[in-house]
Scaffold this active site. Structure first.
Site, PDB file in Angstrom:
ATOM      1  N   TYR A 137     -17.188 107.753 -19.122  1.00 34.51           N
ATOM      2  CA  TYR A 137     -17.053 108.300 -17.772  1.00 34.51           C
ATOM      3  C   TYR A 137     -17.699 109.680 -17.661  1.00 34.51           C
ATOM      4  O   TYR A 137     -17.339 110.487 -16.808  1.00 34.51           O
ATOM      5  CB  TYR A 137     -15.582 108.337 -17.352  1.00 34.51           C
ATOM      6  CG  TYR A 137     -15.131 107.004 -16.795  1.00 34.51           C
ATOM      7  CD1 TYR A 137     -15.081 106.791 -15.427  1.00 34.51           C
ATOM      8  CD2 TYR A 137     -14.831 105.953 -17.640  1.00 34.51           C
ATOM      9  CE1 TYR A 137     -14.718 105.554 -14.909  1.00 34.51           C
ATOM     10  CE2 TYR A 137     -14.461 104.706 -17.138  1.00 34.51           C
ATOM     11  CZ  TYR A 137     -14.409 104.529 -15.776  1.00 34.51           C
ATOM     12  OH  TYR A 137     -14.062 103.284 -15.265  1.00 34.51           O
ATOM     13  N   GLY A 250     -15.172  97.029 -12.168  1.00 24.60           N
ATOM     14  CA  GLY A 250     -15.976  97.153 -13.380  1.00 24.60           C
ATOM     15  C   GLY A 250     -15.123  97.266 -14.624  1.00 24.60           C
ATOM     16  O   GLY A 250     -15.462  96.714 -15.683  1.00 24.60           O
ATOM     17  N   ASP A 251     -14.003  97.974 -14.531  1.00 25.57           N
ATOM     18  CA  ASP A 251     -13.083  98.086 -15.666  1.00 25.57           C
ATOM     19  C   ASP A 251     -12.473  96.733 -15.989  1.00 25.57           C
ATOM     20  O   ASP A 251     -12.318  96.365 -17.162  1.00 25.57           O
ATOM     21  CB  ASP A 251     -11.983  99.093 -15.339  1.00 25.57           C
ATOM     22  CG  ASP A 251     -12.525 100.480 -15.068  1.00 25.57           C
ATOM     23  OD1 ASP A 251     -13.373 100.948 -15.845  1.00 25.57           O
ATOM     24  OD2 ASP A 251     -12.106 101.104 -14.086  1.00 25.57           O
ATOM     25  N   ARG A 252     -12.103  95.993 -14.952  1.00 24.58           N
ATOM     26  CA  ARG A 252     -11.531  94.660 -15.161  1.00 24.58           C
ATOM     27  C   ARG A 252     -12.549  93.733 -15.813  1.00 24.58           C
ATOM     28  O   ARG A 252     -12.222  92.936 -16.684  1.00 24.58           O
ATOM     29  CB  ARG A 252     -11.072  94.077 -13.813  1.00 24.58           C
ATOM     30  CG  ARG A 252     -10.328  92.760 -13.961  1.00 24.58           C
ATOM     31  CD  ARG A 252      -8.952  92.988 -14.582  1.00 24.58           C
ATOM     32  NE  ARG A 252      -8.328  91.739 -14.964  1.00 24.58           N
ATOM     33  CZ  ARG A 252      -8.477  91.147 -16.137  1.00 24.58           C
ATOM     34  NH1 ARG A 252      -9.258  91.702 -17.071  1.00 24.58           N
ATOM     35  NH2 ARG A 252      -7.863  90.032 -16.421  1.00 24.58           N
ATOM     36  N   ALA A 255     -12.898  94.657 -19.571  1.00 22.94           N
ATOM     37  CA  ALA A 255     -11.733  94.229 -20.345  1.00 22.94           C
ATOM     38  C   ALA A 255     -11.777  92.734 -20.626  1.00 22.94           C
ATOM     39  O   ALA A 255     -11.545  92.292 -21.764  1.00 22.94           O
ATOM     40  CB  ALA A 255     -10.448  94.594 -19.593  1.00 22.94           C
TER      41      ALA A 255
END
Length: 455
Positions: A137, A250-252, A255
């Site tokens: 980030y 995007g994080d999902r 993961a």
């Protein structure tokens, strides 16, 4: 499954309330705050999502020593955190929401920090992982030379997924996948344009430049483009979903991709899993629907990656009308398409209640269905007028209607009320049963007979 997430964390805060008036001293809305919700963002959110899938999540990061860091540690409760010292203020991103709509976001402590040091414990936590997610980030952790060297030593034995950031470090060579979104990919590759062609050109450039096994360009509602050495780019379409706030998708994706690769899936299979998971996350309301410290429960659904019951709930919450229809839909034909389009025009969403294979056999005989339920559901879902599909196993739709409780139940053809026992059920919660014109000379039985004649 032990998934290690390494990267920068921040504190996300949502201040929510109603806005029913303008300020007397400026033409801006006044938001009466009634809810304050905090959550770990950045790599912390990725770790929470991994945990939400039922896996062991280990977060390797750096934290400060200010008040915001204390709040952030509280939001990371339940996740194993291996931390060093950031040497910088904790970044805080605060969103003001009025009636569910974002009004403004303001950031604190987000100036570029120095590259932090890493500890032996942080490096040691990476060893033995089933997969590693590098969640960059732009806060400097993934630019640390020792950390990069250690990650590079692991890429041959452990799937490493690198989620890059325009202000962050270049992915280390040899990672299993790098996952920029389209805007990031264009910027990294210095490619002009938009759409699939630009995504493919960017991915080719970045694949060569970064030396990764794959580059996956996420393209929002258009899915994801997968580029790997020696193969043509593959576009994985995204399930159709209504999105008000794409934050967290995007994080999902990262993961779910890491879990798929950790389980030994091929890259294209893992990307299909990740694309569906991201769509399901958004379909359930996205980041605002996550209860504190949890990810919304995941369910295996026949199509679309999100729950038909959730579509109905969100439509009602928006003040819309839920329309449903049902049937076997074995061998889709023009009559089906016209009936479904007419049904959709009666409200704000259309949910198709689809007879399962077992149910169709009971109604039509052992030689039916011709097409299995998963394929029938997928074909229905591909129609623009269909918002979701709900499969049921009974011979009649009463049970599924009782669960769904639509406002309107649509049948094709001429029926009397006594011919449809579900009409009385619909009226019990104020729903209505209506019919739309039946299209003569269109039937699955006639199509099946014609196919049999031509072999």
């Amino acid at each position: 499954m032990r998934i290690v997430v390494v990267g920068d964390v921040l504190l996300d805060t949502d201040l929510s309330g109603a806005a029913g008036r303008l300020s007397p001293d400026a033409p801006v809305p006044v938001v009466d705050i009634d809810t304050v919700r905090r959550r770990a963002g950045g790599a912390g959110l990725v770790a929470r999502m991994v945990q939400g899938e039922g896996h062991e999540a280990v977060l390797v990061t750096v934290l400060g020593d200010d008040d915001a860091a204390g709040l952030l540690r509280a939001e990371l409760d339940g996740i194993q955190v291996i931390e060093g010292h950031s040497g910088a203020p904790t970044p805080v991103k605060t969103r003001i929401r009025a009636s569910g709509q974002a009004v403004v976001r303001f950031d604190e402590g987000c100036a570029p920090p120095p590259v932090p040091d890493v500890t032996a414990g942080m490096l040691g936590a990476l060893t033995g992982a089933d997969a590693i997610i590098a969640a960059d980030y732009g806060r400097g952790l993934l630019a640390n030379p020792q950390l990069r060297e250690h990650l590079e030593s692991l890429v041959g034995s452990t799937p490493v997924i690198w989620d890059p950031h325009p202000l962050g470090g270049t992915p280390v060579a040899g990672v299993a996948a790098v996952t920029p979104n389209l805007g990031e990919a264009l910027r990294f590759a210095e490619v002009r344009g938009s759409g699939t062609q630009a995504a493919a050109a960017s991915a080719d450039t970045l694949l060569s430049r970064w030396g990764s096994a794959a580059v996956i360009v996420t393209m929002g509602e258009h899915g994801a483009l997968v580029a790997a050495a020696g193969l043509l780019p593959q576009v994985v379409p995204a399930p159709r979903v209504s999105v008000s706030d794409p934050c967290g998708a995007g994080d999902r994706f990262a993961a779910a991709l890491a879990v798929g690769l950790a389980e030994g899936e091929a890259i294209d299979t893992a990307v299909r899993r990740a694309t569906g998971a991201a769509a399901q996350f958004l379909g359930r309301g996205g980041i605002t629907a996550m209860a504190p410290g949890t990810e919304p429960a995941l369910h295996q659904l026949p199509v679309d990656g999100f729950d038909a019951l959730d579509v109905a709930r969100r439509t009602r919450e928006a003040g819309g009308t839920v329309v449903a229809t049902g049937g076997c839909f074995d061998l889709l034909h023009a009559g089906h398409a016209r009936t479904l389009a007419a049904a959709r025009a009666l409200g704000d969403c259309l949910i198709v209640c689809l007879n399962s294979d077992e149910s169709v056999r009971g109604l039509k005989g052992e030689h039916r269905p011709i097409i299995r339920q998963d394929d029938r559901a997928e074909l229905l879902s591909a129609l623009e007028c269909v918002d979701a599909v709900l499969v049921f196993s009974e011979s009649t739709p009463e049970n599924v209607l009782a669960r769904l409780q639509p406002d309107i139940w649509v049948k094709g053809g001429d029926y009397a009320a006594e011919d449809l026992p579900e009409a009385a059920l619909m009226s019990s919660w104020g729903g209505r049963t209506v019919t739309v014109p039946y299209i003569p000379a269109r039937s699955t039985t006639k199509l099946a007979a014609a196919l049999a004649r031509v072999g």
